[in-house]
Scaffold this active site. Sequence first.
Site, PDB file in Angstrom:
ATOM      1  CG  ASP A  39      -1.964  -0.835   1.360  1.00 55.37           C
ATOM      2  OD1 ASP A  39      -2.188  -1.318   0.672  1.00 55.37           O
ATOM      3  OD2 ASP A  39      -2.305  -1.359   2.338  1.00 55.37           O
ATOM      4  CE1 TYR A  67       3.937  -6.484   4.198  1.00 50.02           C
ATOM      5  CE2 TYR A  67       3.417  -8.768   5.172  1.00 50.02           C
ATOM      6  CZ  TYR A  67       2.993  -7.589   4.528  1.00 50.02           C
ATOM      7  OH  TYR A  67       2.715  -8.199   2.694  1.00 50.02           O
ATOM      8  CG  ASP A  81      -4.962   1.820   6.297  1.00 51.74           C
ATOM      9  OD1 ASP A  81      -5.343   3.161   6.310  1.00 51.74           O
ATOM     10  OD2 ASP A  81      -4.674   1.534   5.301  1.00 51.74           O
ATOM     11  NE  ARG A 173      -4.700  -2.238   3.651  1.00 51.80           N
ATOM     12  CZ  ARG A 173      -6.519  -2.105   2.679  1.00 51.80           C
ATOM     13  NH1 ARG A 173      -7.017  -1.387   2.601  1.00 51.80           N
ATOM     14  NH2 ARG A 173      -6.436  -2.311   1.662  1.00 51.80           N
TER      15      ARG A 173
END
Length: 294
Positions: A39, A67, A81, A173
């Site tokens: 993203d 991540y 988010d 997210r």
Amino acid sequence: MPSGILVIDKPAGWTSMDVCAKLRGIFHEKRVGHGGTLDPMATGVLPVFIGRATRAVEFAEKSDKEYIAGLKLGVITNTQDTSGEVLEERPVCVTQEALERALEGFRGDILQVPPMYSAIKINGKKLYELARKGCEVERPARPVTIKALEIVDKQGEELYTIRVRCSKGTYIRTLCHDIGQALGCGGCMASLRRTMAAGFTLEDAVLLEEVQAAADRGEGERVLLPVDCFFAGLPVLVLKSHGAEKKIRSGAAATLQDCPNGAYRVYGMDQTFLALGRVADGKLSVVKSFFEVN
């Protein structure tokens, strides 16, 4: 023609396709693809395949990823988010121990409903296009695997840093949103940095500015990793005859003796990487070729 892999440390504010477009300009090569979308707000490891190496993209997309994410509790947004519109804010009365217990339910094989703000298509329409029009449609839950999930740090009652290692197709997210729902206070993703993708880590990554500087010096191709490094976990098979190499280059199967069944990195007699191949019952076939076709 340039061919190889670049592991870019993607900057915030760029889409993955923005990075590919930039590299097309730098290398004057149309064949550029990436190994897993990030993203715009996310940073970190973005493997980019250039030239003939783009034939490896399909293998990169299937790989596990890791991540480091910011989990903000007490806030629910339309994008899941902090870049999105705040839909609801709730008080947070959650201890770190309670969060630890909640994480247990998200480890292993789980089902995840993709967010509306995603590029997944439903009936031919991308979900984010529908979301921007104020529409919400039913999305079938998809199986994903969370292979590691742990708290890395706590910045306050409402903000934690978590580490996630997961399978292809996992939305971090959405994971943050769902953890917030499980806790009863809501939650969203506050930040995201990918630390591993396609077997590459931040130690392998370079900045776009570094690539541009190398290209300006006429050394752009020197920063490219050879595509065979992506298959480094496979054994090497060097062809020992011109006849076998000719067959592999033409896409035909070559007969080999005393070669165990399995997948191989296949090299020509001059040590040129030719293909990802598979041996079965004395026959070597091409899974994917990587030599440049004139």
